[in-house]
Each structure stands twice: as structure tokens, then as C-alpha cells.
Motif scaffolding. Structure first.
Motif, short mmCIF file in Angstrom:
data_model
loop_
_atom_site.label_atom_id
_atom_site.label_comp_id
_atom_site.label_asym_id
_atom_site.label_seq_id
_atom_site.Cartn_x
_atom_site.Cartn_y
_atom_site.Cartn_z
N ALA A 107 0.83 -1.21 0.00
CA ALA A 107 0.00 0.00 0.00
C ALA A 107 0.86 1.26 0.00
O ALA A 107 0.49 2.27 -0.59
N ASP A 108 2.01 1.21 0.66
CA ASP A 108 2.90 2.37 0.77
C ASP A 108 4.09 2.16 -0.17
O ASP A 108 4.82 1.19 -0.04
N PRO A 109 4.30 3.06 -1.14
CA PRO A 109 5.39 2.86 -2.11
C PRO A 109 6.77 3.18 -1.55
O PRO A 109 7.78 2.92 -2.21
N GLU A 142 15.84 -16.15 -23.62
CA GLU A 142 14.86 -15.07 -23.72
C GLU A 142 13.64 -15.36 -22.86
O GLU A 142 13.05 -14.47 -22.25
N GLN A 143 13.26 -16.64 -22.80
CA GLN A 143 12.09 -17.01 -22.00
C GLN A 143 12.34 -16.76 -20.51
O GLN A 143 11.44 -16.30 -19.79
N ALA A 144 13.56 -17.03 -20.04
CA ALA A 144 13.87 -16.81 -18.64
C ALA A 144 13.92 -15.32 -18.31
O ALA A 144 13.42 -14.88 -17.27
N ILE A 145 14.52 -14.53 -19.19
CA ILE A 145 14.56 -13.08 -18.96
C ILE A 145 13.15 -12.52 -18.92
O ILE A 145 12.80 -11.70 -18.04
N GLU A 146 12.30 -12.98 -19.83
CA GLU A 146 10.91 -12.52 -19.83
C GLU A 146 10.20 -12.91 -18.55
O GLU A 146 9.43 -12.11 -17.99
N ALA A 147 10.46 -14.11 -18.04
CA ALA A 147 9.83 -14.55 -16.80
C ALA A 147 10.25 -13.69 -15.62
O ALA A 147 9.43 -13.34 -14.77
N TYR A 148 11.52 -13.32 -15.58
CA TYR A 148 11.99 -12.47 -14.48
C TYR A 148 11.40 -11.05 -14.57
O TYR A 148 11.07 -10.46 -13.54
N LEU A 149 11.31 -10.52 -15.77
CA LEU A 149 10.88 -9.12 -15.93
C LEU A 149 9.38 -8.98 -16.11
O LEU A 149 8.87 -7.85 -16.12
N ARG A 150 8.67 -10.07 -16.21
CA ARG A 150 7.22 -10.02 -16.43
C ARG A 150 6.48 -9.17 -15.41
O ARG A 150 5.59 -8.39 -15.78
N PRO A 151 6.78 -9.27 -14.11
CA PRO A 151 6.03 -8.46 -13.14
C PRO A 151 6.17 -6.95 -13.35
O PRO A 151 5.35 -6.18 -12.86
N HIS A 152 7.20 -6.53 -14.09
CA HIS A 152 7.39 -5.10 -14.31
C HIS A 152 6.39 -4.54 -15.32
O HIS A 152 6.44 -3.35 -15.65
N GLN A 212 7.63 1.81 -10.56
CA GLN A 212 7.83 2.96 -9.69
C GLN A 212 8.67 2.60 -8.47
O GLN A 212 9.32 3.46 -7.88
N ALA A 213 8.65 1.34 -8.08
CA ALA A 213 9.33 0.91 -6.85
C ALA A 213 10.84 0.80 -7.00
O ALA A 213 11.56 0.77 -5.99
N VAL A 214 11.37 0.74 -8.23
CA VAL A 214 12.80 0.49 -8.42
C VAL A 214 13.63 1.57 -7.75
O VAL A 214 14.53 1.30 -6.95
N ARG A 218 17.04 3.74 -3.44
CA ARG A 218 17.34 4.94 -2.66
C ARG A 218 17.03 4.74 -1.18
O ARG A 218 17.78 5.19 -0.31
N GLY A 219 15.91 4.09 -0.89
CA GLY A 219 15.48 3.98 0.50
C GLY A 219 16.09 2.83 1.27
O GLY A 219 16.27 2.94 2.49
#
Length: 300
Positions: A89-91, A190-200, A207-209, A214-215
């Protein structure tokens, strides 16, 4: 006629975006104040908690977790705040946001004490837990990250070359460069990279990166440089593992920055894996599995 989807395929499709394929895992959302943590688990027995790196998530353990579970362990793989399918809930991030989350999730799951295997960003939270609540850590295996009591050396500064880009990350900018030969001994498909980055695909994750680095990451880095953890005692039995291709963490450099471990830790060892770099769980999953199981048996 269309072939009906299997129960596992239907389950993967219930998550947005769909979960990558990995046989045998159970998936759940753990509801705690301000956070919905996605947890993938497999097996039965003594608990093993696996904390992923960045920009990875539970799927990082797709080979290692089932292999460890087959030896009579219950392996728990949460998506940390700002990663995977976990929703916050809090970014904002503080230096101990993720370790705070881990403690609460373990309480909900009824896990009072566990073995831990942690990589990269997850190793930060594993280290913090080891110092804060050593009674909850049966053994600790950290991958590709030196211990908190390390001696500073200019030779390790090149390991942080990726930090400026992540501190200035803009939503939509690809993170594929993190899976380059600079950080991997073996090319990732390519399939593994896509699986890792899919949630983005989720805007809140993009926005969380910056907030994460930083935090939390930078704040803990300053603590390391300032010698905060040198003034504390590391009680859990800790194994730190590096790939021999994880430049600039050469074996000579790692042994040098850890040479005073007896002053700072009760039980500490180093291990090095051939043909592996920073993303050691993809480069050498069998070696990581063998080292972890051996450490559990010897030190648990």
C-alpha cells in the motif's frame, strides 16, 4: 475442440500477469497490514526460506527449491516488497522495510526458526535478520554478497557500477542489461529473462525500483561503509558463496575482505563455485543446492 487447461495452468492464469511455469509449487497471498505478500512454497519438513535478488522473484528458486524440498524440507519463497506479485500500500522504502515484512510473514506462517538461502538484495534482509533476531535463523547461506562485517577495499567498488542506473530508473526503461555477460557466466534464455521481468508490466513495480535502491539498498550500503555491522556479532552459522566468474569478487579479494571473520562471527565459511557469476542460481543451481544442503546438515 480446445483442450481444457490443467489445474496448474488455470492457477497461473489467475495471477496478473500470469505466473511463470514451475512444477510443484503452491501459491498464496499472505495478508498483513499494508502488504499482500505472494509466497510460493514446496515440500514438507523443516522450513527453508529463500529470499531472491533483484530484479528477480520467487521463480529464481524454480530449480533449487524443488531439489531441496526433495530432501525433506518445506521451502518458502516470498516475493519481497517491490518485486514479483507482492503488493504494498505504501510505495516508500526504509532501510529495514523488507526484513520487517519477512518477520511478519513468517509469524503468519507459524515459522519461528528456519534455514535461509538469500541472494543479492535478499541477502541484505537475511543479514539484517541474522543480526536482529539470530534465534530465528537456524543457518544462513548468502549468495554473491559479502558479509556485513567485510573490510572495505577499493577493489570491490566496481561491483556497484549498476547502481547509478537503478537510482535514476525511469518506468518503462528496460532492466535487461542486468542479465548481460557482465553478471552471468552462461547466457540466460529469452524465456527466462521474460519470466523475471514479467512483473514489471505492473506500473507500481516500475515505480518501486528507485524507491527500493534509494530507500533501502543505498542506506544499507552506507551502514556497511560506516562499519555499523563490524560493531555487532554475527551469531548464526553463515556460509557466503560466490561464483568464480563474479568479477570483481575474485576469491583473493573476498578472502581478504573477510579475513577477520573470527572477530565478528561465531561460525563463518566461504565457498566458491566454478563457471558462475553474480546470478549464481541460474549459472550453477546444482552447486548451490549441494552447498546449501551440506551447510544445513553440518550446521543446523
Amino acid at each position: 475442440m480446445d483442450t481444457p487447461a490443467s489445474p496448474q495452468e488455470s492457477l497461473r492464469g489467475a495471477w496478473s500477469p500470469p505466473l511463470p511455469e514451475a512444477d510443484g509449487f503452491e501459491h498464496a497471498m499472505i495478508e498483513t497490514p499494508g502488504l499482500r505478500t505472494h509466497v510460493a512454497s514446496i515440500g514438507h519438513g523443516d522450513p527453508v526460506v529463500m529470499l531472491h535478488g533483484f530484479p528477480e522473484h520467487w521463480w529464481q528458486w524454480r530449480v533449487i527449491a524443488p531439489a531441496i524440498a526433495a530432501h525433506g524440507y518445506r521451502v518458502i519463497c516470498p516475493d519481497l516488497r517491490g518485486s514479483g506479485w507482492t503488493e504494498a500500500a505504501d510505495p516508500r522504502f526504509g532501510p529495514e522495510s523488507q526484513v520487517d515484512d519477512i518477520e511478519v510473514v513468517l509469524d503468519v506462517l507459524g515459522v519461528q526458526r528456519a534455514h535461509f538461502v538469500c541472494h543479492d538484495m535478499g541477502a541484505i534482509s537475511g543479514m539484517q535478520l541474522s543480526y536482529r533476531h539470530p534465534e530465528r535463523v537456524r543457518t544462513m547461506v548468502t549468495l554473491a554478497v559479502p558479509p556485513g562485517f567485510m573490510e572495505f577495499s577499493p577493489k570491490v567498488m566496481r561491483a556497484f557500477e549498476h547502481m547509478p542506473k537503478l537510482l535514476m530508473h525511469r518506468p518503462g526503461r528496460s532492466l535487461r542489461y542486468l542479465f548481460s555477460p557482465r553478471y552471468m557466466a552462461r547466457p540466460l534464455s529469452e524465456q527466462a529473462i521474460e519470466a523475471y521481468l514479467r512483473p514489471h508490466q505492473r506500473p507500481e513495480l516500475e515505480q518501486a525500483v528507485r524507491a527500493l535502491y534509494r530507500g533501502m539498498v543505498m542506506a544499507v550500503s552506507f551502514r556497511l561503509v560506516g562499519g555499523v555491522y563490524k560493531r555487532m556479532r554475527l551469531h548464526p552459522s553463515t556460509l557466503v558463496v560466490f561464483g568464480r566468474s563474479d568479477w570483481p569478487f575474485t576469491e583473493d579479494t573476498v578472502r581478504r575482505v573477510c579475513r577477520y571473520h573470527e572477530k565478528h562471527a561465531d561460525r563463518f565459511e566461504l565457498a566458491f563455485v566454478d563457471d558462475a557469476a553474480h546470478f549464481i542460481t541460474d549459472d550453477a543451481p546444482d552447486a548451490v543446492t549441494a552447498l546449501a544442503l551440506d551447510w544445513f546438515a553440518r550446521e543446523g
